[in-house]
Design an enzyme around this catalytic site. Structure first.
Site, PDB file in Angstrom:
ATOM      1  N   SER A 195       0.930  -1.202  -0.139  1.00 21.61           N
ATOM      2  CA  SER A 195      -0.023  -0.031   0.048  1.00 21.61           C
ATOM      3  C   SER A 195       0.965   1.108   0.046  1.00 21.61           C
ATOM      4  O   SER A 195       1.869   1.190   0.591  1.00 21.61           O
ATOM      5  CB  SER A 195      -0.958   0.055   1.231  1.00 21.61           C
ATOM      6  OG  SER A 195      -1.759  -0.990   1.073  1.00 21.61           O
ATOM      7  N   ASP A 215      -9.039  -3.261   2.643  1.00 24.04           N
ATOM      8  CA  ASP A 215      -7.862  -3.748   1.624  1.00 24.04           C
ATOM      9  C   ASP A 215      -7.004  -4.615   2.739  1.00 24.04           C
ATOM     10  O   ASP A 215      -6.194  -4.319   3.540  1.00 24.04           O
ATOM     11  CB  ASP A 215      -6.892  -2.352   1.642  1.00 24.04           C
ATOM     12  CG  ASP A 215      -5.567  -2.802   0.980  1.00 24.04           C
ATOM     13  OD1 ASP A 215      -5.325  -3.737   0.593  1.00 24.04           O
ATOM     14  OD2 ASP A 215      -4.681  -1.571   0.772  1.00 24.04           O
TER      15      ASP A 215
END
Length: 576
Positions: free
Chosen positions: A333, A574
């Site tokens: 990320s 996520d």
């Protein structure tokens, strides 16, 4: 023994309390009845006799010892059993536990009943690849040879910082990439891929074990075997034609992949030692499923570990190429905003460590995180290594990255919508980018209307792994972050008026009214980032509890409400 084998497989595969508890409750009576009918004796009497007999010459005693040992483990694993029950059963098992330990299974050795069982093994998968090695031509090889559908970018690492203390349980690093000379672009919440190699030492060990160490630079050419029985056989697309053996094992194949049962079955026919062949057959058999799950799958065994464990196994190179999957890039990320850090891209990661799959016992690092950690050692801050000599600067290491095309984890288009962020540990990464982005937006629009931002963060220890503590305090002080709720799972909280909060889901429930108001009355958004196996499930369960409590509905209706939020893209995850 068929009853026992089937029951053991069911318990190990399902592992549900609703099945295990009644199964255990009736197990002792069933075993007593079974062995009384077989041996004409009560089970306790048989066990006493077994302890006086030779453990290697009495097969009935061996089976009884194994059964009792396994059932005792089930009893000890059942956390809802009373202490008195556990102590009673421990007393029954005390006399035989030392003997049973002699027969505990390992990767290379099984115990009864498996070692004496008839096996149902899968059919041999047909071999279809033939690998030929040719003399090297001396040309240089590039990572560009690795096939990829996405564009790739070679970027230097401009900074690396250790975010945790040296005594933290996990080491977390922040890496800054210089993307100023590329057209790589990203939004906060995006993820990207890092193209990483296998460990040089593991590649060397593997080719040594395959007796190919002297041909590392030879070029590899593949063709389909003319006599193969495999339907639709095709050459693997992830192996560049004519690449070197070194490049193949370094950049193309996932040599850490957990071997599937079909691979184990294929290895059987390339193993000369009878005992080793039998053990490989057990591990790929239906009867050996518990051993495979525990000793191969859960232990993250790999092809190198297997070849070390079974020295008479000599598979051809083509067989490995049939069964080893493509080395996949690792996603990370983005932990920054390009508005806040122009020309830079930040990401963070825990240096993954897990036990060795060999007798050496040396912990293994993750393929990518271990490589990155080694790569940034010379520039790591705070740097515990000796400084470079005068006039000598550490060269900026480079890595290769590619964008991910399935990014969806973005801030709302409407900045006035309130946002709840849940990200313990390294899961906080995208939310740092969110907060940096929001700070710049508020600077650009001083009269703008911006919604509240909540962050639920968690770690083990306040003084060891509280990631981005100063940055989060800055965002809170500036009003960018309106609510910061931090939990410490391993710290003892003394003198607090409220009960200590250990996990992010506990904080969510403690602030249930506010959370429900944001999601159900203010059209807010909730983002969850981090561990999928435990944290994400626990947070989801907490949200069900919050909605059920605050709205006054049954849990099923609360689950429907969460499903609606997901459909509306207001509940985003996520997770990995």
């Amino acid at each position: 023994m068929a009853f026992l084998q089937i029951s053991t497989v069911l318990v190990s595969r399902i592992s549900l309390e609703l099945v295990v508890e009644p199964w255990i409750d009736g197990l002792w009576a069933a075993l007593t009845k079974h062995f009384t009918s077989v041996g004409g004796k009560e089970m306790s009497g048989t066990l006493t006799a077994a302890s006086d007999a030779s453990p290697r010459t009495d097969p009935v005693a061996l089976e009884l010892l194994h059964v009792e040992s396994q059932v005792e483990l089930l009893r000890l694993d059942d956390s809802r059993k009373k202490d008195s029950e556990v102590l009673e059963q421990s007393a029954v098992n005390k006399e035989s536990s030392a003997l049973a330990a002699d027969f505990e299974s390992s990767l290379t050795r099984s115990g009864p009943p498996l070692s004496q069982a008839s096996l149902n093994i899968p059919a041999l998968p047909p071999e279809y690849l033939q690998a030929c090695l040719q003399e090297p031509l001396g040309q240089e090889e590039s990572q560009a040879s690795v096939t990829s559908v996405d564009p790739i970018f070679h970027v230097p690492i401009s900074k690396a910082v250790q975010l945790t203390t040296n005594d933290a349980i996990k080491t977390t690093l922040l890496v800054e990439l210089d993307i100023s000379k590329t057209n790589f672009s990203y939004q906060p919440g995006d993820a990207f891929n890092v193209i990483c190699p296998n460990s040089d030492s593991e590649v060397q060990d593997l080719v040594q074990r395959l007796q190919l160490a002297d041909r590392l630079e030879h070029r590899v050419f593949l063709k389909i075997k003319a006599d193969t029985k495999k339907k639709g056989a095709a050459l693997p697309q992830h192996v560049p034609e004519g690449c070197s053996l070194r490049f193949l094992f370094t950049w193309c194949l996932e040599i850490r992949a957990v071997p599937k049962k079909a691979f184990l079955r294929a290895l059987v026919d390339h193993t000369s030692d009878g005992a080793e062949r039998r053990r490989l057959q057990e591990l790929c058999s239906r009867q050996g499923a518990p051993d495979y799950n525990r000793l191969v799958r859960d232990a993250r065994a790999c092809v190198l570990g297997l070849l070390r464990a079974f020295p008479s196994c000599r598979p051809p190179l083509g067989l490995l190429l049939e069964h080893l999957p493509k080395l996949q890039p690792r996603p990370y990320s983005c932990a920054s905003s390009s508005l806040f850090h122009p020309g830079k891209l930040h990401f963070i990661f825990n240096v993954v460590e897990f036990p060795s799959d060999s007798t050496a016992g040396v912990p293994r690092r993750g393929v990518c995180t271990g490589w990155l950690a080694t790569l940034v050692e010379s520039i790591l801050q705070p740097n515990t290594r000796a400084p470079p000599a005068d006039g000598e600067e550490a060269l900026a290491p480079q890595i290769t990255i590619s964008p991910r095309t399935t990014n969806f984890f973005h801030l709302p288009n409407d900045p006035s919508a309130p946002v709840i962020m849940v990200g313990p540990g390294a899961g906080v990464a995208p939310f740092i980018g969110f907060l940096q982005h929001r700070e710049k937006l508020q600077e650009q629009r001083p009269g703008g209307r911006f919604g509240a931002m909540w962050l639920f963060f968690g770690c083990r220890h306040k003084d060891r792994d509280y990631l981005f503590r100063e940055e989060l305090r800055h965002f809170l002080k500036c009003g960018i972050l309106t609510h910061l709720k931090v939990s410490f799972s391993r710290d003892a909280c003394v003198g607090e008026e409220e009960a200590p909060v250990k996990y992010v889901q506990d904080h969510i429930q403690r602030h249930s009214k506010q959370v429900a108001r944001v999601l159900l009355h203010e059209n807010g958004y909730i983002y969850v980032c981090g561990d999928a196996k435990n944290m994400a499930k626990d947070v989801n369960d907490a949200l069900v509890e919050v909605i059920s409590k605050e709205v006054g509905v049954e849990k099923l209706e609360a689950m429907r409400t969460l499903a609606t939020l997901k459909e509306e893209k207001r509940y985003l995850q996520d997770i990995w």
